[in-house]
Write a protein that holds these residues in place. Structure first.
Motif, PDB file in Angstrom:
ATOM      1  N   MET A 161      -2.655   5.803  -4.724  1.00  0.00           N
ATOM      2  CA  MET A 161      -3.758   6.591  -4.935  1.00  0.00           C
ATOM      3  C   MET A 161      -3.700   8.019  -5.508  1.00  0.00           C
ATOM      4  O   MET A 161      -4.793   8.503  -6.123  1.00  0.00           O
TER       5      MET A 161
ATOM      6  N   ARG B 226       3.270  17.630  11.007  1.00  0.00           N
ATOM      7  CA  ARG B 226       2.367  16.563  10.714  1.00  0.00           C
ATOM      8  C   ARG B 226       3.082  15.367  10.204  1.00  0.00           C
ATOM      9  O   ARG B 226       3.773  15.517   9.499  1.00  0.00           O
TER      10      ARG B 226
ATOM     11  N   GLU C 138      13.093   8.481   9.596  1.00  0.00           N
ATOM     12  CA  GLU C 138      12.823   9.782   9.136  1.00  0.00           C
ATOM     13  C   GLU C 138      13.569   9.914   7.906  1.00  0.00           C
ATOM     14  O   GLU C 138      14.908   9.716   7.716  1.00  0.00           O
TER      15      GLU C 138
ATOM     16  N   SER D 299      13.286   5.836   4.748  1.00  0.00           N
ATOM     17  CA  SER D 299      12.215   5.193   4.619  1.00  0.00           C
ATOM     18  C   SER D 299      12.207   4.216   3.276  1.00  0.00           C
ATOM     19  O   SER D 299      11.798   3.142   3.369  1.00  0.00           O
TER      20      SER D 299
ATOM     21  N   THR E 286      -5.634   2.991  -7.215  1.00  0.00           N
ATOM     22  CA  THR E 286      -7.115   3.138  -6.200  1.00  0.00           C
ATOM     23  C   THR E 286      -6.338   3.580  -4.971  1.00  0.00           C
ATOM     24  O   THR E 286      -5.289   3.043  -4.426  1.00  0.00           O
ATOM     25  N   GLU E 287      -7.346   4.440  -4.093  1.00  0.00           N
ATOM     26  CA  GLU E 287      -7.006   4.326  -2.827  1.00  0.00           C
ATOM     27  C   GLU E 287      -7.260   2.999  -1.953  1.00  0.00           C
ATOM     28  O   GLU E 287      -8.476   2.531  -2.263  1.00  0.00           O
TER      29      GLU E 287
ATOM     30  N   VAL F 164       8.799  15.305  -1.663  1.00  0.00           N
ATOM     31  CA  VAL F 164       7.945  16.270  -1.370  1.00  0.00           C
ATOM     32  C   VAL F 164       8.584  17.668  -1.126  1.00  0.00           C
ATOM     33  O   VAL F 164       8.082  18.592  -0.931  1.00  0.00           O
TER      34      VAL F 164
ATOM     35  N   ALA G  79       0.845  17.074   0.895  1.00  0.00           N
ATOM     36  CA  ALA G  79       2.253  17.747   0.554  1.00  0.00           C
ATOM     37  C   ALA G  79       2.561  17.346  -0.867  1.00  0.00           C
ATOM     38  O   ALA G  79       3.356  17.743  -1.605  1.00  0.00           O
ATOM     39  N   HIS G  80       1.674  16.135  -1.561  1.00  0.00           N
ATOM     40  CA  HIS G  80       2.469  15.738  -2.874  1.00  0.00           C
ATOM     41  C   HIS G  80       1.657  16.463  -3.757  1.00  0.00           C
ATOM     42  O   HIS G  80       0.701  17.102  -3.573  1.00  0.00           O
TER      43      HIS G  80
ATOM     44  N   VAL H   8       0.825  -1.108   0.112  1.00  0.00           N
ATOM     45  CA  VAL H   8      -0.021   0.002   0.083  1.00  0.00           C
ATOM     46  C   VAL H   8       0.837   1.315   0.036  1.00  0.00           C
ATOM     47  O   VAL H   8       1.566   1.454   0.917  1.00  0.00           O
ATOM     48  N   GLY H   9       0.716   1.911  -1.215  1.00  0.00           N
ATOM     49  CA  GLY H   9       1.524   3.263  -1.161  1.00  0.00           C
ATOM     50  C   GLY H   9       2.756   2.989  -2.151  1.00  0.00           C
ATOM     51  O   GLY H   9       3.518   2.153  -1.825  1.00  0.00           O
ATOM     52  N   ALA H  10       3.085   3.834  -3.095  1.00  0.00           N
ATOM     53  CA  ALA H  10       4.309   3.760  -3.790  1.00  0.00           C
ATOM     54  C   ALA H  10       4.948   4.837  -3.733  1.00  0.00           C
ATOM     55  O   ALA H  10       5.420   5.777  -4.625  1.00  0.00           O
TER      56      ALA H  10
ATOM     57  N   GLY I 210       8.661   2.037   6.040  1.00  0.00           N
ATOM     58  CA  GLY I 210       9.001   3.427   5.801  1.00  0.00           C
ATOM     59  C   GLY I 210       8.625   4.525   6.982  1.00  0.00           C
ATOM     60  O   GLY I 210       9.093   3.750   8.157  1.00  0.00           O
TER      61      GLY I 210
ATOM     62  N   ALA J  51       9.390   3.853   0.498  1.00  0.00           N
ATOM     63  CA  ALA J  51       9.156   2.541   1.091  1.00  0.00           C
ATOM     64  C   ALA J  51       8.454   1.536   0.159  1.00  0.00           C
ATOM     65  O   ALA J  51       8.902   0.368  -0.095  1.00  0.00           O
ATOM     66  N   GLY J  52       7.244   1.978  -0.539  1.00  0.00           N
ATOM     67  CA  GLY J  52       6.574   0.935  -1.119  1.00  0.00           C
ATOM     68  C   GLY J  52       7.087   0.758  -2.552  1.00  0.00           C
ATOM     69  O   GLY J  52       7.109  -0.552  -2.884  1.00  0.00           O
TER      70      GLY J  52
HETATM   71  C1  LIG Z   1       5.881  17.942   4.151  1.00  0.00           C
HETATM   72  C2  LIG Z   1       7.126  16.765   4.224  1.00  0.00           C
HETATM   73  C3  LIG Z   1       8.621  17.302   3.804  1.00  0.00           C
HETATM   74  C4  LIG Z   1       9.340  16.203   3.802  1.00  0.00           C
HETATM   75  N1  LIG Z   1      10.581  16.725   3.549  1.00  0.00           N
HETATM   76  C5  LIG Z   1      11.695  15.582   3.538  1.00  0.00           C
HETATM   77  C6  LIG Z   1      12.999  16.207   2.934  1.00  0.00           C
HETATM   78  O1  LIG Z   1      13.087  17.261   2.287  1.00  0.00           O
HETATM   79  N2  LIG Z   1      13.859  15.168   2.950  1.00  0.00           N
HETATM   80  C7  LIG Z   1      13.693  13.757   3.509  1.00  0.00           C
HETATM   81  O2  LIG Z   1      14.660  13.131   3.493  1.00  0.00           O
HETATM   82  N3  LIG Z   1      12.849  13.451   4.004  1.00  0.00           N
HETATM   83  C8  LIG Z   1      11.477  14.547   4.077  1.00  0.00           C
HETATM   84  N4  LIG Z   1      10.398  14.178   4.518  1.00  0.00           N
HETATM   85  C9  LIG Z   1      10.222  13.065   5.183  1.00  0.00           C
HETATM   86  C10 LIG Z   1       9.786  11.503   4.781  1.00  0.00           C
HETATM   87  O3  LIG Z   1      10.799  10.690   4.966  1.00  0.00           O
HETATM   88  C11 LIG Z   1       9.585  11.443   3.203  1.00  0.00           C
HETATM   89  O4  LIG Z   1       7.849  12.091   3.391  1.00  0.00           O
HETATM   90  C12 LIG Z   1       9.263  10.272   2.593  1.00  0.00           C
HETATM   91  O5  LIG Z   1       8.588  10.325   1.642  1.00  0.00           O
HETATM   92  C13 LIG Z   1       8.575   9.042   3.448  1.00  0.00           C
HETATM   93  O6  LIG Z   1       8.625   7.728   2.675  1.00  0.00           O
HETATM   94  P1  LIG Z   1       7.266   6.763   2.756  1.00  0.00           P
HETATM   95  O7  LIG Z   1       7.348   5.934   1.567  1.00  0.00           O
HETATM   96  O8  LIG Z   1       7.270   6.238   4.224  1.00  0.00           O
HETATM   97  O9  LIG Z   1       6.172   7.902   2.584  1.00  0.00           O
HETATM   98  P2  LIG Z   1       5.599   8.416   1.111  1.00  0.00           P
HETATM   99  O10 LIG Z   1       6.819   8.542   0.222  1.00  0.00           O
HETATM  100  O11 LIG Z   1       4.910   9.637   1.651  1.00  0.00           O
HETATM  101  O12 LIG Z   1       4.904   7.490   0.405  1.00  0.00           O
HETATM  102  C14 LIG Z   1       3.669   7.026   0.932  1.00  0.00           C
HETATM  103  C15 LIG Z   1       2.734   7.041  -0.385  1.00  0.00           C
HETATM  104  O13 LIG Z   1       1.488   6.242  -0.113  1.00  0.00           O
HETATM  105  C16 LIG Z   1       0.285   6.860  -0.694  1.00  0.00           C
HETATM  106  N5  LIG Z   1      -0.981   6.569  -0.057  1.00  0.00           N
HETATM  107  C17 LIG Z   1      -1.045   7.155   1.266  1.00  0.00           C
HETATM  108  N6  LIG Z   1      -2.108   6.361   1.645  1.00  0.00           N
HETATM  109  C18 LIG Z   1      -2.649   5.688   0.476  1.00  0.00           C
HETATM  110  C19 LIG Z   1      -3.934   4.879   0.576  1.00  0.00           C
HETATM  111  N7  LIG Z   1      -4.762   4.884   1.337  1.00  0.00           N
HETATM  112  N8  LIG Z   1      -4.204   4.317  -0.554  1.00  0.00           N
HETATM  113  C20 LIG Z   1      -3.109   4.255  -1.762  1.00  0.00           C
HETATM  114  N9  LIG Z   1      -1.969   5.019  -1.591  1.00  0.00           N
HETATM  115  C21 LIG Z   1      -1.839   5.658  -0.360  1.00  0.00           C
HETATM  116  C22 LIG Z   1       1.029   8.128  -1.011  1.00  0.00           C
HETATM  117  O14 LIG Z   1       0.200   8.868  -1.910  1.00  0.00           O
HETATM  118  C23 LIG Z   1       2.300   8.079  -1.013  1.00  0.00           C
HETATM  119  O15 LIG Z   1       2.698   7.976  -2.552  1.00  0.00           O
HETATM  120  C24 LIG Z   1       9.155  15.002   4.573  1.00  0.00           C
HETATM  121  C25 LIG Z   1       8.119  14.590   4.878  1.00  0.00           C
HETATM  122  C26 LIG Z   1       6.871  15.498   4.978  1.00  0.00           C
HETATM  123  C27 LIG Z   1       5.595  15.028   5.244  1.00  0.00           C
END
Ligand SMILES: Cc1cc2nc3c(=O)[nH]c(=O)nc-3n(C[C@H](O)[C@H](O)[C@H](O)COP(=O)(O)OP(=O)(O)OC[C@H]3O[C@@H](n4cnc5c(N)ncnc54)[C@H](O)[C@@H]3O)c2cc1C
Length: 456
Positions: free
Chosen positions: A34, A333, A365, A370, A121-122, A52, A42-43, A9-11, A359, A14-15
């Motif tokens: 989604m 947040r 962080e 992630s 899809t979500e 982001v 943020a995206h 769930v989520g690309a 992730g 980590a995904g």
């Molecule tokens: C505003 C902000 C700024 C940041 N800036 C930085 C930075 O500059 N440098 C840094 O190293 N880290 C930064 N981070 C920290 C963080 O490590 C990154 O956000 C990173 O992208 C997290 O990876 P992730 O795979 O866990 O989540 P994400 O990369 O956010 O991926 C999650 C994915 O899941 C999808 N998703 C969510 N819910 C659903 C659902 N129900 N169904 C289907 N898809 C879904 C989302 O659309 C998204 O594509 C930031 C975080 C935030 C919130």
């Protein structure tokens, strides 16, 4: 026998790693994303692994913590790093990328993989059918996922906001000034360290804190309108933080009056400075962040100052003049689980077998961290599904260091952590800091090579 398929769930960072690792090892993956139909606050694009904010994936130097983590990820076939190097732009020691080329390229790779079925899809919790599912929905997970995780883990183990105090490397403290003592000598083994203020140093600190430059607040973090001014957002934000994180930023408390910190966050009661034999005027306490006591967080110093300002202001605290900050304070947040309380060593939810987490949701962080945790989730699950035993990378490695943060049950304010020197095991016998750090990398490299060999 049909090969078990896995839902991811989520690309995001980590995904994509988890999906790619599983697919490359022969397991079909259903990857739910989604965006762009439904987006997060943020995206802004429909690209997978969207950056982001900054376009930097931290240091490339092989002798840095982030460099060592990268080396470990590359050995496992990281698709994020391969794509990053293909789309690199000049960034000095940092691995910087062209964000659009990177995003387009990684999206294409995942969409074209024969074993990855992208479902645009979500994903909602009703879709969970008991088959292995990796939740990698990130720091801005949908409300449906957040509520589901909160219900599964007990509300208090899921955070909606980060309210983090700065963390420093223990070896950078001035122990001629800082003293170990728990208030009224309660607690085991003087777990707290104290930075004693005199009136003048306290006054100078408070003045600097109040006037320091703050990080801007985004409308979605405060629950305000997009066109709201910073003053209005600040007010809304402070209320939200009080409600969700149970704290107020230290700079907002300091604004309440010169002595408000001396009577509150920095109250010196029950403390005696061994250099003077007296109670200090005020004291900033430091609490161990890990069992090895290589990292200390500044108690009750959650703040929203810009990072450079935090360094300048907190280095005014007696004993912290040369402090090395491994993590700065943030209040933003951020959805994440209290990993040491609710996840198994396999990053599976204790109370919901079959649901794995990867992730930022696990309590790391950063983009690279992630991605690293997604990759490891994919590799370990592939191994488990193939019926093989999987041992995790040893403590000395960068992976082992991140895992130790997620598994260390030391009582603390658990908060997401990036990879840093303080997480690697310390060799107390080596006095010189530079040599000690070299030894950490050498030990990590050797331990990782041995671990890779054991994977067969
Ligand atoms: C505003 C902000 C700024 C940041 N800036 C930085 C930075 O500059 N440098 C840094 O190293 N880290 C930064 N981070 C920290 C963080 O490590 C990154 O956000 C990173 O992208 C997290 O990876 P992730 O795979 O866990 O989540 P994400 O990369 O956010 O991926 C999650 C994915 O899941 C999808 N998703 C969510 N819910 C659903 C659902 N129900 N169904 C289907 N898809 C879904 C989302 O659309 C998204 O594509 C930031 C975080 C935030 C919130």
């Amino acid at each position: 026998m049909a090969t078990q398929s896995v839902t991811v769930v989520g690309a995001g960072f980590a995904g994509v790693e988890a999906a790619w690792a599983l697919a490359e090892r022969g397991f079909p993956v259903k990857l739910y994303e989604m965006r762009p139909a439904t987006t997060t606050p943020a995206h802004t694009t429909g690209f997978f692994a969207e950056l982001v904010c900054s376009n930097s994936l931290k240091s490339k130097s092989p002798t840095s913590p982030a460099g060592q983590l990268k080396a470990e990820m590359e050995a496992l076939g990281s698709v994020v790093l391969r794509t990053a190097y293909e789309n690199e732009v000049p960034g000095g020691q940092a691995l910087a990328v062209d964000r659009n080329l990177f995003g387009a390229s990684i999206t294409e790779k995942l969409r074209n993989h024969p074993l990855i079925d992208v479902i645009d899809t979500e994903w909602t919790p009703q879709m969970f059918d008991g088959s292995p599912t990796i939740i990698a929905s990130g720091p801005l997970s949908t409300d449906a996922i957040s509520q589901w995780l909160a219900n599964l883990t007990g509300r208090k183990h899921l955070y909606f906001y980060d309210a983090v105090s700065p963390t420093v490397d223990a070896s950078s403290l001035d122990m001629d000034i800082v003293f170990a003592q728990s208030r009224y000598d309660k607690g085991e083994g003087n777990d707290y360290l104290n930075c004693p203020f005199e009136r003048d140093s306290y006054t100078a600190f408070v003045e600097a804190l109040i006037s320091a430059e703050r990080a801007p607040i985004r409308a979605f973090e405060a629950g305000g309108k997009r066109d709201a001014g910073q003053a209005e957002l600040e007010e809304l934000f402070v209320e939200k933080i009080k409600y969700f994180a149970g704290c107020t930023p230290i700079e907002a408390i300091a604004e309440g009056g010169l002595r408000s910190l001396a009577f509150g966050n920095f109250k010196p009661v029950g403390l005696t400075d061994p250099r003077t034999g007296k109670r200090p005027y005020a004291a900033l306490q430091l609490r161990p962040e890990n069992k090895e006591k290589t990292l200390y967080s500044l108690v009750a110093c959650q703040n929203r100052l810009k990072f450079g300002e935090q360094k300048r202001v907190f280095q005014m605290v007696p004993g912290l003049e040369k402090a090395e900050f491994v993590r700065y304070g943030v209040i933003h947040r951020n959805t994440y689980l209290e990993a040491p309380r609710v996840l198994t060593a396999d990053m599976e939810l204790d109370d919901c077998p079959g649901v794995y987490v990867a992730g930022q949701l696990t309590g790391v962080e950063g983009y690279v961290e992630s991605a690293a945790m997604g990759l490891l989730a994919g590799v370990s699950l592939a191994s488990k599904l193939a019926g093989k035993d999987f041992t995790y990378p040893p403590r000395a490695t960068a992976y082992g260091s991140l895992l130790s943060h997620l598994q260390d049950d030391t009582p603390r304010e658990f908060a997401p952590m990036n990879i840093n020197w303080g997480l690697f095991p310390e060799n107390e016998k080596i006095k010189d800091k530079g040599v000690r750090r070299e030894a950490k990398i050498t030990a990590a490299q050797a331990a990782y090579a041995e671990w890779l060999g054991s994977l067969g």
